[in-house]
Motif scaffolding. Structure first.
Motif, PDB file in Angstrom:
ATOM      1  N   PHE A 171      10.435 -35.723 -22.749  1.00 44.55           N
ATOM      2  CA  PHE A 171      10.604 -34.659 -21.571  1.00 44.55           C
ATOM      3  C   PHE A 171      12.075 -35.258 -20.969  1.00 44.55           C
ATOM      4  O   PHE A 171      12.593 -34.693 -20.600  1.00 44.55           O
ATOM      5  CB  PHE A 171       9.456 -34.642 -20.831  1.00 44.55           C
ATOM      6  CG  PHE A 171       8.309 -33.965 -21.431  1.00 44.55           C
ATOM      7  CD1 PHE A 171       8.515 -33.364 -22.740  1.00 44.55           C
ATOM      8  CD2 PHE A 171       7.029 -34.467 -21.076  1.00 44.55           C
ATOM      9  CE1 PHE A 171       7.272 -32.584 -23.028  1.00 44.55           C
ATOM     10  CE2 PHE A 171       5.795 -34.023 -21.629  1.00 44.55           C
ATOM     11  CZ  PHE A 171       6.010 -32.975 -22.871  1.00 44.55           C
ATOM     12  N   GLU A 172      12.006 -36.620 -20.957  1.00 43.03           N
ATOM     13  CA  GLU A 172      13.314 -37.254 -20.157  1.00 43.03           C
ATOM     14  C   GLU A 172      14.541 -36.628 -21.140  1.00 43.03           C
ATOM     15  O   GLU A 172      15.511 -36.244 -20.443  1.00 43.03           O
ATOM     16  CB  GLU A 172      13.227 -38.638 -20.179  1.00 43.03           C
ATOM     17  CG  GLU A 172      14.474 -39.238 -19.273  1.00 43.03           C
ATOM     18  CD  GLU A 172      14.364 -39.129 -18.054  1.00 43.03           C
ATOM     19  OE1 GLU A 172      15.501 -38.773 -17.233  1.00 43.03           O
ATOM     20  OE2 GLU A 172      13.193 -38.521 -17.492  1.00 43.03           O
ATOM     21  N   ALA A 217      11.335 -31.156 -16.658  1.00 40.46           N
ATOM     22  CA  ALA A 217      12.168 -31.059 -17.571  1.00 40.46           C
ATOM     23  C   ALA A 217      12.704 -29.628 -17.827  1.00 40.46           C
ATOM     24  O   ALA A 217      13.864 -29.337 -18.119  1.00 40.46           O
ATOM     25  CB  ALA A 217      11.851 -31.827 -19.058  1.00 40.46           C
ATOM     26  N   LYS A 265      15.928 -33.113 -20.659  1.00 44.12           N
ATOM     27  CA  LYS A 265      16.850 -32.748 -19.534  1.00 44.12           C
ATOM     28  C   LYS A 265      18.112 -32.585 -19.715  1.00 44.12           C
ATOM     29  O   LYS A 265      18.920 -31.716 -18.963  1.00 44.12           O
ATOM     30  CB  LYS A 265      16.624 -33.846 -18.195  1.00 44.12           C
ATOM     31  CG  LYS A 265      14.874 -33.704 -17.684  1.00 44.12           C
ATOM     32  CD  LYS A 265      14.966 -34.917 -16.811  1.00 44.12           C
ATOM     33  CE  LYS A 265      13.608 -34.848 -16.150  1.00 44.12           C
ATOM     34  NZ  LYS A 265      13.259 -35.877 -14.992  1.00 44.12           N
ATOM     35  N   ASN A 300      16.304 -28.092 -17.911  1.00 40.31           N
ATOM     36  CA  ASN A 300      16.882 -27.654 -19.219  1.00 40.31           C
ATOM     37  C   ASN A 300      17.378 -26.048 -19.018  1.00 40.31           C
ATOM     38  O   ASN A 300      16.713 -25.357 -18.556  1.00 40.31           O
ATOM     39  CB  ASN A 300      15.620 -27.727 -20.433  1.00 40.31           C
ATOM     40  CG  ASN A 300      16.129 -27.609 -21.685  1.00 40.31           C
ATOM     41  OD1 ASN A 300      16.309 -26.322 -22.181  1.00 40.31           O
ATOM     42  ND2 ASN A 300      16.490 -28.242 -22.488  1.00 40.31           N
TER      43      ASN A 300
END
Length: 403
Positions: free
Chosen positions: A270-271, A300, A274, A304
């Protein structure tokens, strides 16, 4: 006036009378005999005697004080009187309304278990009554019951029942082929009159196979065997690295049904989302997502700008976590399809569904939503808004193509 002589004989000067006696009614018949030239007449008189008790009329007992008489009786006489009288009083217990009187002294308090055991013991020790006619297999003992014959009126009515369809319908059904009759049965909903092959053939408007007409036997068709889905061999570590590197070839990330994915790997994925702009489809079905990891995914999604499809079905996200993900979609305005059904809580609740409806109505890009909504108001409002989004995008594409 005539006089009575003897038990029941009445005499007059020129009369001969005979009195007939019954149990309580006395009928006096008088026959007068005159000269032959004159007619004779018969006179009948009925007299009824009142009912009596112990030689007295019942009216003489009206003024008798019953309580005074009962007070004069002794205890033995009252007991004898109670055995002879059966009072019709529902307020009295049954033990005081019958003639049975148990004179045995009580042996102790009632023990229901011992009483049932004693009754069962007595039933087992009591010998069975011998059968008058021994049992023989296949032989009917006693008189065999034969149903009575049906009345002629009912039998004639059953035989005369007929349906008049008219000449046109009779001619059409008589000349119809088997395929046409099957199609008609399917239209009228007579599915139980057809086997499976006939029913499906009528839906597909095809002829019947040989041997599968109305006289055919309904047989279960063998289920189609589909190959099992191969296990997901996606390497989570490798895909995380490719997402971090923003690989152009990685547009579809599928972690479905991968077991034992640690929270650290979800955090790294999830990091990396981004800063990723190439990934379009993210599938995380049955991977054990919870509210904590869903919160990281929502952070995220706010940043995104490349994802179009997000699927997080069959996980352990609470209704509040699903609501948090939809808030993130309202901020990014890039996701077109979002699926989050079959979570830990099957029922979202009225408050959560209304908030979800409000968020979806504020999202101009969402086209498909996979959620189980209980209330029809929320379903109708969301379906209407999604249809408006689809129509608006279709008009934009037409205007672009025409330009």
């Amino acid at each position: 006036m005539s006089e009575f002589f003897g038990p029941w004989t009445k005499k007059g000067e020129d009369d001969e009378e005979v009195v007939e006696e019954t149990v309580e009614t006395y009928t006096t018949t008088t026959t007068r005999t005159q000269i032959p030239s004159k007619s004779s007449s018969t006179k009948t008189t009925t007299m009824t005697t009142p009912a009596k008790l112990f030689g007295r009329e019942l009216s003489t007992y009206d003024e008798v004080d019953v309580d005074e008489l009962l007070a004069k009786l002794s205890q033995e006489e009252l007991t004898m009187l109670a055995k002879e009288v059966d009072p019709d009083d529902n307020f009295l217990p049954p033990s005081q309304r019958n003639n049975y009187d148990c004179e045995k002294d009580p042996t102790g308090p009632l023990n229901r278990k011992k009483l049932i055991e004693h009754i069962n013991k007595q039933a087992l020790e009591t010998p069975d009554r011998p059968e008058v006619k021994p049992y023989v297999a296949g032989v009917v003992r006693g008189k065999k019951w034969i149903p009575p014959p049906q009345p002629e009126k009912m039998r004639d009515a059953d035989e005369q029942i007929s349906i008049d369809l008219g000449d046109e319908y009779e001619q059409a059904l008589t000349t119809a082929s088997q395929e046409e009759i099957i199609d008609l049965a399917a239209i009228l909903g007579f599915h139980s009159m057809m086997n499976q092959d006939q029913y499906h053939a009528s839906l597909l408007n095809k002829g019947q196979p040989v041997g599968l007409g109305w006289d055919g036997i309904t047989k279960a068709t063998k289920p189609k065997v589909y190959p099992m889905d191969p296990p997901n061999d996606t390497d989570p570590d490798d895909t995380i690295t490719r997402v971090q590197q923003n690989d152009q070839k990685l547009t579809d990330l599928n972690w479905n049904n991968i077991k034992n994915i640690s929270d650290e790997k979800f955090e790294k994925l999830f990091e990396a989302l981004k800063g990723n702009t190439q990934l379009e489809v993210l599938s995380l079905v049955n991977v054990g997502l919870n509210d904590r990891t869903a919160a990281l995914l929502s952070d995220a999604l706010r940043v995104n700008s490349g994802l179009r499809v997000v699927n997080v079905e069959t996980n352990f996200i609470s209704p509040a976590g699903v609501l948090q993900l939809l808030r993130a979609l309202a901020d990014t305005h890039t996701v077109e399809e979002f699926r989050a059904s079959n979570q830990r809580s099957q029922v979202l609740g009225n408050k959560i569904e209304m908030e979800i409806t409000s968020l979806v109505e504020q999202n101009p890009t969402l086209l498909r939503l996979g959620l189980h909504l209980e209330y029809s108001d929320a379903r109708h409002r969301i379906a209407s808004h999604l249809q408006r989004n689809i129509d608006r995008i279709r008009q934009q594409r037409r205007s672009q193509n025409s330009a």
